[in-house]
Design a protein around this motif. Structure first.
Motif, PDB file in Angstrom:
ATOM      1  N   SER A 325       0.907  -1.185   0.001  1.00 57.42           N
ATOM      2  CA  SER A 325       0.124   0.080   0.014  1.00 57.42           C
ATOM      3  C   SER A 325       0.913   1.217  -0.120  1.00 57.42           C
ATOM      4  CB  SER A 325      -0.894   0.006   1.361  1.00 57.42           C
ATOM      5  OG  SER A 325      -1.534   1.409   1.293  1.00 57.42           O
ATOM      6  N   PRO A 326       0.598   2.199  -0.733  1.00 55.96           N
ATOM      7  CA  PRO A 326       1.157   3.392  -0.483  1.00 55.96           C
ATOM      8  C   PRO A 326       1.249   4.328   0.670  1.00 55.96           C
ATOM      9  CG  PRO A 326      -0.719   3.951  -2.050  1.00 55.96           C
ATOM     10  CD  PRO A 326      -0.666   2.365  -1.704  1.00 55.96           C
ATOM     11  N   ASN A 327       0.134   4.029   1.239  1.00 53.49           N
ATOM     12  CA  ASN A 327      -0.016   4.751   2.595  1.00 53.49           C
ATOM     13  C   ASN A 327      -0.536   3.627   3.858  1.00 53.49           C
ATOM     14  OD1 ASN A 327       0.587   7.403   1.807  1.00 53.49           O
ATOM     15  ND2 ASN A 327      -1.534   7.078   0.580  1.00 53.49           N
ATOM     16  N   PRO A 328      -0.003   3.752   4.961  1.00 52.26           N
ATOM     17  CA  PRO A 328      -0.666   2.720   5.900  1.00 52.26           C
ATOM     18  C   PRO A 328      -1.782   2.749   6.314  1.00 52.26           C
ATOM     19  CG  PRO A 328       0.772   4.191   6.972  1.00 52.26           C
ATOM     20  CD  PRO A 328       0.855   4.534   5.662  1.00 52.26           C
ATOM     21  N   ARG A 329      -2.829   1.736   6.371  1.00 55.19           N
ATOM     22  CA  ARG A 329      -4.244   2.036   6.941  1.00 55.19           C
ATOM     23  C   ARG A 329      -4.459   0.590   7.786  1.00 55.19           C
ATOM     24  NH1 ARG A 329      -6.145   3.195   1.692  1.00 55.19           N
ATOM     25  NH2 ARG A 329      -7.708   1.501   1.908  1.00 55.19           N
ATOM     26  N   GLU A 330      -5.258   0.536   8.784  1.00 56.12           N
ATOM     27  CA  GLU A 330      -5.522  -0.334   9.736  1.00 56.12           C
ATOM     28  C   GLU A 330      -5.971  -1.563   9.019  1.00 56.12           C
ATOM     29  OE1 GLU A 330      -7.768  -1.362  14.020  1.00 56.12           O
ATOM     30  OE2 GLU A 330      -7.505   0.759  13.192  1.00 56.12           O
ATOM     31  N   ASN A 331      -7.096  -1.250   7.998  1.00 54.85           N
ATOM     32  CA  ASN A 331      -7.789  -2.429   7.169  1.00 54.85           C
ATOM     33  C   ASN A 331      -6.711  -3.189   6.295  1.00 54.85           C
ATOM     34  OD1 ASN A 331      -7.872  -0.360   5.724  1.00 54.85           O
ATOM     35  ND2 ASN A 331      -9.579  -1.316   4.271  1.00 54.85           N
ATOM     36  N   LEU A 332      -5.602  -2.551   6.220  1.00 54.89           N
ATOM     37  CA  LEU A 332      -4.635  -3.323   5.231  1.00 54.89           C
ATOM     38  C   LEU A 332      -3.658  -4.104   6.186  1.00 54.89           C
ATOM     39  CD1 LEU A 332      -4.138  -0.362   2.474  1.00 54.89           C
ATOM     40  CD2 LEU A 332      -5.856  -2.099   2.637  1.00 54.89           C
ATOM     41  N   MET A 333      -3.698  -4.113   7.305  1.00 55.62           N
ATOM     42  CA  MET A 333      -2.758  -4.776   8.011  1.00 55.62           C
ATOM     43  C   MET A 333      -3.392  -6.321   8.681  1.00 55.62           C
ATOM     44  SD  MET A 333      -0.271  -2.400   8.290  1.00 55.62           S
ATOM     45  CE  MET A 333       0.023  -0.712   8.295  1.00 55.62           C
ATOM     46  N   TYR A 334      -3.234  -7.156   7.865  1.00 61.76           N
ATOM     47  CA  TYR A 334      -3.641  -8.582   7.924  1.00 61.76           C
ATOM     48  C   TYR A 334      -2.817  -9.500   7.520  1.00 61.76           C
ATOM     49  CZ  TYR A 334      -5.353  -8.192   3.071  1.00 61.76           C
ATOM     50  OH  TYR A 334      -5.368  -7.983   1.939  1.00 61.76           O
ATOM     51  N   ASP A 335      -2.719 -10.649   7.925  1.00 59.87           N
ATOM     52  CA  ASP A 335      -1.752 -11.789   7.755  1.00 59.87           C
ATOM     53  C   ASP A 335      -2.228 -12.636   6.419  1.00 59.87           C
ATOM     54  OD1 ASP A 335       0.088 -11.250   9.690  1.00 59.87           O
ATOM     55  OD2 ASP A 335      -0.948 -12.523  10.883  1.00 59.87           O
ATOM     56  N   VAL A 336      -1.460 -12.948   5.455  1.00 60.05           N
ATOM     57  CA  VAL A 336      -1.927 -13.803   4.483  1.00 60.05           C
ATOM     58  C   VAL A 336      -0.981 -15.060   4.593  1.00 60.05           C
ATOM     59  CG1 VAL A 336      -1.538 -13.941   1.876  1.00 60.05           C
ATOM     60  CG2 VAL A 336      -2.319 -11.742   3.124  1.00 60.05           C
ATOM     61  N   PRO A 337      -1.564 -16.224   4.719  1.00 57.26           N
ATOM     62  CA  PRO A 337      -0.812 -17.484   4.993  1.00 57.26           C
ATOM     63  C   PRO A 337      -0.097 -17.978   3.703  1.00 57.26           C
ATOM     64  CG  PRO A 337      -3.064 -17.812   5.045  1.00 57.26           C
ATOM     65  CD  PRO A 337      -2.933 -16.394   4.939  1.00 57.26           C
ATOM     66  N   HIS A 338       1.158 -18.692   3.666  1.00 57.37           N
ATOM     67  CA  HIS A 338       1.600 -19.096   2.391  1.00 57.37           C
ATOM     68  C   HIS A 338       0.888 -20.356   2.031  1.00 57.37           C
ATOM     69  CE1 HIS A 338       4.610 -21.140  -0.027  1.00 57.37           C
ATOM     70  NE2 HIS A 338       5.261 -19.909  -0.244  1.00 57.37           N
TER      71      HIS A 338
END
Length: 652
Positions: A325-338
């Protein structure tokens, strides 16, 4: 915590009606604020020149007030149809108007107010060698009305504007100001105006457009680099500009309008990828190797396309794009499992570019490319097929010679030195009208007709139904010019011939797809009013002159002339289909399937009136002199009240 600022709201309302009267000033604390130029507002609401200059931030020049007055002053003129100059007169939706464009713009105000999607003009450049329109309107509205009605020869409206003239810039600015003010009102709320210009008046023109349309509506200043001169002292030159303004920029933003153009070289890359895929036998690894080898030959394409150098198992070309993301936002902070290790993959500190739901959808589509394990950051699989267009570039690199050569081939001789390139024009027309393929495109400095030619080409390419309105002064050609020797008397004559040949060429090249293409035009001429001059007072009339005073229409005018004046007065589309028929041995004109029925016969009977009323037209119009008496005219109104009460009836 305050009530509405009514003053500011009133300024906003005035700005919508009269954007040219809104300027800048400073408040008590020295902060810049919007304000109303009351002198300019007085001029907008006055029928005579208003004095009273004051210091303010604005572009000013001698004659500006007279130019504003010229835009507002009425004229006693009309548009006369000329069938023999037209192509597909009865069916076409396109217009070619010969005459002074200031008069034409005034005549179009009722019929096309707020209906034109794009205005493109290439006005005479103020180079010190060209001509400008002479608009001397420093007089009262009544004086101007009387004078303009008697001027039939529009050719004398062009005067040389040499650099030695003390009003070199002022004359040109005055000429443009009145026309731009009128043109703005024709634009739709989401309409766009494009004005071509060179270095001489670029700065002044932009300041003027800021005043006429508003600085907030500025979209771009496009640079058009044509052929330069290698022996120039400082730079090679060859630069023109296109200043682009929106009628209301906020409307474009609300509708998410984006000016797009095809990516240069896109088709070449797709073709190369198909060859690589076929040569590899459907092996994505081998196909990718071949495509990357092709890229090393450095084809002439947009640099951004070079990233697309991979071919997947389906033969699709793609690139690997980042997901941060170009800018940090709370809804973009999540884990993506491999998908293999089950551990969260490496994430950028700003988070992902997509929200969680969208990311899960892309994973399901196979659009997220994971590394060997969770220690690497995944990438987005972006297909080239989704990137065929790009934001349109504000730099045009196009020599003028090809356009000149193409027009010379079409006309059989070189009549124009610097015609505009129809391909470039089509690109910008498409950008402004891609969401409305029935849009009206206006060019009131038509010149050789390049804008109309571009519209026809674009319609053939995307099966659009865009319409054009061209306005060109009947400027006499130099007696020694090649065009004059070939039989063309005016520039308008050459432009019409270009449209005839271009239309036939476009339709032929389109083949079966060109069956429904509208490549015709109605030729109209700006002329004095159809109504006869009746300046004699009743006291001055003598017995033998009474008969001559009865006729209200000039003797050389036809019923079609009268019809088009009625269309203008009623604000109807001048391109509506017109059917000619007979009712009771009287010639009758029906417009747009009885939206209007006109009968301008010298004698109108009750039987004719009843037949017309029985068809329930929206509007009906007759010649006042066609009624034998006042009683006959009153009886006509009574017939319509009984048979077709919804019809609006007029007599001229």
């Amino acid at each position: 915590m305050h009530s509405s600022d009514l003053t500011q709201r009133n300024i906003d309302a005035i700005a919508e009606l009269f954007p040219t009267v809104v300027t800048e000033t400073v408040d008590t604390e020295g902060n810049p604020v919007r304000a109303v130029d009351f002198d300019a507002l007085r001029q907008e609401l006055s029928d005579h020149l208003v004095e009273g200059p004051q210091e303010r931030y604005q572009l000013d020049w001698p004659g500006k007030r007279a130019a504003a007055f010229a835009a507002n002053a009425p004229i006693a003129k009309t548009l006369r149809p000329v069938r023999e100059e037209s192509v597909d007169f009865d069916t076409t939706k396109n217009l070619f108007i010969e005459g002074d464009n200031l008069d034409a713009l005034k005549l179009l105000q009722e019929s096309y107010l707020g209906k034109v999607k794009l205005i493109y003009i290439d006005p005479p450049y103020n180079t010190g060698n060209d001509f400008v329109y002479e608009d001397d309107f420093a007089e009262s509205s009544a004086d101007y009305l009387a004078r303009s009605a008697q001027r039939s020869n529009t050719g004398d409206r062009l005067v040389a504007n040499m650099e030695a003239n003390g009003r070199f810039h002022s004359d040109w600015l005055s000429m443009m100001y009145s026309r731009l003010k009128l043109a703005r009102s024709l634009l739709t709320d989401d309409g766009v105006m494009i004005v071509a210009i060179d270095d001489h008046e670029h700065a002044n023109l932009r300041s003027m457009l800021d005043q006429v349309i508003g600085p907030d509506n500025f979209l771009a200043s496009v640079v058009w680099q044509g052929s330069g001169k290698n022996d120039a002292r400082f730079t090679s030159g060859g630069i023109d500009y296109m200043l682009i303004y929106a009628r209301t920029k906020s409307k474009l933003i609300e509708a998410d309008v984006r000016f797009k153009a095809p990516k240069r070289g896109y088709e070449d890359v797709m073709a190369a990828a198909q060859r690589c895929w076929a040569e590899s036998g459907g092996d994505s690894v081998r196909a990718t190797e071949l495509l990357r080898a092709w890229w090393r030959s450095k084809p002439d394409v947009e640099p951004g396309l070079a990233a697309y150098s991979d071919i997947d198992a389906d033969g699709k070309v793609f690139t690997r794009d980042n997901l941060r993301s170009p800018n940090p936002r709370e809804n973009l902070m999540y884990d993506v499992p491999h998908p293999r290790t089950g551990q969260p993959v490496k994430r950028h500190p700003n988070g992902w570019v997509y929200a969680k739901a969208r990311m899960q959808a892309l994973i399901g589509e196979g659009r997220i490319l994971f590394g060997d394990d969770h220690t690497t950051t995944p990438r987005l699989k972006r297909f080239l097929s989704d990137m065929s267009t790009q934001a349109i570039r504000p730099l045009v690199l196009q020599e003028r010679a090809p356009a000149s050569d193409a027009l010379a081939r079409l006309l059989g001789a070189k009549y124009f030195d610097y015609p505009k390139d129809t391909g470039v024009l089509a690109t910008w027309i498409n950008a402004a009208t891609s969401d409305d393929k029935k849009a009206i495109v206006l060019d009131f400095f038509a010149g050789s007709g390049s804008t109309a030619h571009a519209v026809m080409n674009l319609n053939a390419a995307d099966q659009g139904n865009r319409r054009f309105i061209l306005v060109q002064l009947g400027e006499e050609l130099d007696p020694g010019s090649l065009a004059r020797k070939r039989g063309y008397a005016t520039l308008a004559d050459v432009a019409r011939e270009r449209l005839r040949r271009a239309g036939a060429q476009v339709k032929e090249q389109a083949g079966l797809l060109g069956f429904d293409l509208d490549v015709g035009f109605r030729s109209l001429h700006v002329a004095t009013t159809n109504m006869a001059d009746t300046f004699t007072t009743a006291d001055d009339l003598v017995q033998f002159a009474l008969a001559e005073a009865v006729a209200s229409v000039k003797p050389d005018r036809t019923d079609e002339d009268l019809l088009f004046q009625v269309l203008l007065d009623w604000g109807l589309d001048l391109a509506e289909p017109v059917a000619v028929e007979e009712i009771g041995a009287r010639r009758v004109l029906s417009v747009a399937d009885d939206a209007l029925i006109a009968c301008f016969a010298d004698e109108v009977t009750d039987a004719v009136v009843k037949e017309i009323a029985s068809r329930h037209p929206l509007r009906a119009v007759f010649l006042d002199a066609g009624f034998a008496s006042d009683a006959a005219r009153i009886n006509t109104e009574q017939i319509f009240r009984e048979v077709s009460p919804g019809t609006e009836v007029r007599a001229i």
